[in-house]
Write a protein that holds these residues in place. Structure first.
Motif, short mmCIF file in Angstrom:
data_model
loop_
_atom_site.label_atom_id
_atom_site.label_comp_id
_atom_site.label_asym_id
_atom_site.label_seq_id
_atom_site.Cartn_x
_atom_site.Cartn_y
_atom_site.Cartn_z
N LEU A 173 -25.37 -36.52 -53.12
CA LEU A 173 -26.13 -36.56 -51.87
C LEU A 173 -25.30 -35.99 -50.71
O LEU A 173 -25.81 -35.24 -49.88
CB LEU A 173 -26.54 -38.00 -51.56
CG LEU A 173 -27.74 -38.55 -52.33
CD1 LEU A 173 -27.84 -40.06 -52.13
CD2 LEU A 173 -29.02 -37.87 -51.88
N ALA A 174 -24.02 -36.37 -50.66
CA ALA A 174 -23.16 -35.87 -49.58
C ALA A 174 -23.01 -34.36 -49.65
O ALA A 174 -22.93 -33.68 -48.62
CB ALA A 174 -21.80 -36.55 -49.66
N SER A 175 -23.00 -33.80 -50.87
CA SER A 175 -22.87 -32.35 -51.01
C SER A 175 -24.08 -31.61 -50.45
O SER A 175 -24.01 -30.40 -50.20
CB SER A 175 -22.67 -31.99 -52.49
OG SER A 175 -23.87 -32.15 -53.22
N GLU A 176 -25.17 -32.33 -50.25
CA GLU A 176 -26.38 -31.74 -49.67
C GLU A 176 -26.40 -31.87 -48.15
O GLU A 176 -27.40 -31.52 -47.51
CB GLU A 176 -27.62 -32.40 -50.26
CG GLU A 176 -27.78 -32.20 -51.76
CD GLU A 176 -28.11 -30.77 -52.12
OE1 GLU A 176 -28.71 -30.07 -51.29
OE2 GLU A 176 -27.75 -30.35 -53.25
N GLY A 177 -25.34 -32.42 -47.56
CA GLY A 177 -25.26 -32.47 -46.10
C GLY A 177 -25.51 -33.82 -45.48
O GLY A 177 -25.70 -33.92 -44.26
N TYR A 178 -25.50 -34.89 -46.28
CA TYR A 178 -25.74 -36.25 -45.77
C TYR A 178 -24.44 -37.05 -45.70
O TYR A 178 -23.57 -36.91 -46.56
CB TYR A 178 -26.73 -36.99 -46.68
CG TYR A 178 -28.07 -36.33 -46.79
CD1 TYR A 178 -29.04 -36.49 -45.81
CD2 TYR A 178 -28.37 -35.51 -47.88
CE1 TYR A 178 -30.28 -35.87 -45.91
CE2 TYR A 178 -29.61 -34.87 -47.98
CZ TYR A 178 -30.55 -35.05 -47.00
OH TYR A 178 -31.76 -34.43 -47.10
N VAL A 179 -24.34 -37.89 -44.68
CA VAL A 179 -23.31 -38.94 -44.68
C VAL A 179 -23.89 -40.08 -45.51
O VAL A 179 -24.97 -40.58 -45.22
CB VAL A 179 -22.99 -39.43 -43.25
CG1 VAL A 179 -21.92 -40.53 -43.31
CG2 VAL A 179 -22.54 -38.29 -42.37
N VAL A 180 -23.17 -40.50 -46.55
CA VAL A 180 -23.71 -41.46 -47.50
C VAL A 180 -22.86 -42.72 -47.52
O VAL A 180 -21.63 -42.66 -47.60
CB VAL A 180 -23.78 -40.87 -48.92
CG1 VAL A 180 -24.41 -41.86 -49.90
CG2 VAL A 180 -24.57 -39.56 -48.91
N LEU A 181 -23.54 -43.86 -47.47
CA LEU A 181 -22.88 -45.16 -47.55
C LEU A 181 -23.34 -45.86 -48.82
O LEU A 181 -24.54 -45.99 -49.08
CB LEU A 181 -23.24 -46.02 -46.34
CG LEU A 181 -22.49 -47.37 -46.22
CD1 LEU A 181 -21.04 -47.12 -45.81
CD2 LEU A 181 -23.18 -48.29 -45.23
N LEU A 182 -22.36 -46.32 -49.62
CA LEU A 182 -22.64 -47.06 -50.86
C LEU A 182 -22.02 -48.45 -50.72
O LEU A 182 -20.86 -48.66 -51.05
CB LEU A 182 -22.06 -46.32 -52.06
CG LEU A 182 -22.10 -47.02 -53.41
CD1 LEU A 182 -23.53 -47.38 -53.81
CD2 LEU A 182 -21.44 -46.15 -54.49
N PRO A 183 -22.77 -49.43 -50.21
CA PRO A 183 -22.21 -50.76 -49.98
C PRO A 183 -22.27 -51.64 -51.22
O PRO A 183 -23.13 -51.48 -52.09
CB PRO A 183 -23.12 -51.32 -48.88
CG PRO A 183 -24.44 -50.66 -49.11
CD PRO A 183 -24.15 -49.31 -49.68
N ASP A 184 -21.35 -52.59 -51.27
CA ASP A 184 -21.33 -53.58 -52.34
C ASP A 184 -22.22 -54.75 -51.92
O ASP A 184 -21.85 -55.54 -51.05
CB ASP A 184 -19.89 -54.06 -52.58
CG ASP A 184 -19.79 -55.06 -53.71
OD1 ASP A 184 -20.81 -55.34 -54.36
OD2 ASP A 184 -18.67 -55.56 -53.94
N LEU A 185 -23.37 -54.87 -52.55
CA LEU A 185 -24.30 -55.95 -52.19
C LEU A 185 -23.83 -57.31 -52.70
O LEU A 185 -24.31 -58.34 -52.22
CB LEU A 185 -25.69 -55.64 -52.75
CG LEU A 185 -26.31 -54.30 -52.34
CD1 LEU A 185 -27.73 -54.20 -52.88
CD2 LEU A 185 -26.30 -54.12 -50.83
N PHE A 186 -22.90 -57.33 -53.62
CA PHE A 186 -22.38 -58.58 -54.19
C PHE A 186 -21.06 -59.01 -53.55
O PHE A 186 -20.29 -59.76 -54.14
CB PHE A 186 -22.16 -58.42 -55.70
CG PHE A 186 -23.42 -58.35 -56.52
CD1 PHE A 186 -24.62 -58.87 -56.06
CD2 PHE A 186 -23.40 -57.75 -57.76
CE1 PHE A 186 -25.78 -58.81 -56.83
CE2 PHE A 186 -24.54 -57.68 -58.55
CZ PHE A 186 -25.73 -58.20 -58.08
#
Length: 211
Positions: A53-66
């Protein structure tokens, strides 16, 4: 594309998250995406999806829900539901991490994404357990989230009816022949062809709604 580990202060504690910056930034405002994990937790397979996703130009956040459980894994996506004690532990963590908890956490996730440079529109995407959370986040913060994508949502007919009543622009697709978890690369039911179809749909959707 380097992953940056960050800590996000929430109402209930501190959530760790992976932050992925785009390799190229558009001249206009930079869109952002929150990727809501499946049940097995943040791990290399989800990092790879965030990187794409980031390679397509987005700032991406992957949070730990646990994050409320401290250091717990992640779980092995191949065996976690078929072996003990991981099956019992995982089911407990899923049940005890309520939708309302994730909804509250999402306010902090949105702030972190904005602080990281996502100055444009924000989208959410979730897989399996994370699918409904991506939709609920968009419902809770409609002024901040412009688009939500959910893969493997249960009761899609009920969802479609609710979206029509609310006059929400939407598309629901059935991936015939795909098993639950087909889009995540370390899943035991991963399907490469189905996953690429999902990527085509997701990237087109975000391109239309976030740029």
């Amino acid at each position: 594309m380097a992953k940056q580990e960050i800590a996000i202060k929430t109402q209930d504690g501190t959530a760790r998250a992976g932050l992925f910056q785009p390799s190229h930034r558009p001249a206009s405002e930079v869109p952002g995406v929150i990727l809501y994990m499946d049940a097995f937790g943040p791990r290399p397979a989800l990092d790879a999806m965030a990187e794409r996703l980031a390679s397509e130009g987005y700032v991406v956040l992957l949070p730990d829900l646990f994050y409320r459980y401290g250091d717990y894994g992640p779980f092995d996506a191949q065996t976690a539901f078929s072996e003990e004690p991981s099956r019992t532990a995982l089911r407990g963590m899923i049940g005890d991490t309520t939708q309302d908890m994730t909804r509250r956490d999402s306010a902090a996730f949105l702030d972190a994404l904005t602080q990281a440079g996502a100055t444009g529109r924000i989208g959410t995407v979730g897989y399996c357990m994370g699918g409904s959370r991506a939709i609920n986040a968009a419902a809770a913060y409609p002024d901040r989230i412009a688009a939500a994508a959910s893969f493997q949502p249960e009761q899609s007919a009920v969802l479609a009816q609710a979206l029509r009543r609310a006059e929400i622009d939407h598309v629901i697709e059935n991936y015939v022949g795909m098993a639950h978890g087909w889009a995540v690369p370390d899943s035991r039911v991963y399907d490469a062809r189905g996953a690429e179809r999902h990527w085509k749909r997701l990237l087109t959707f975000f391109d239309e709604t976030l740029r």
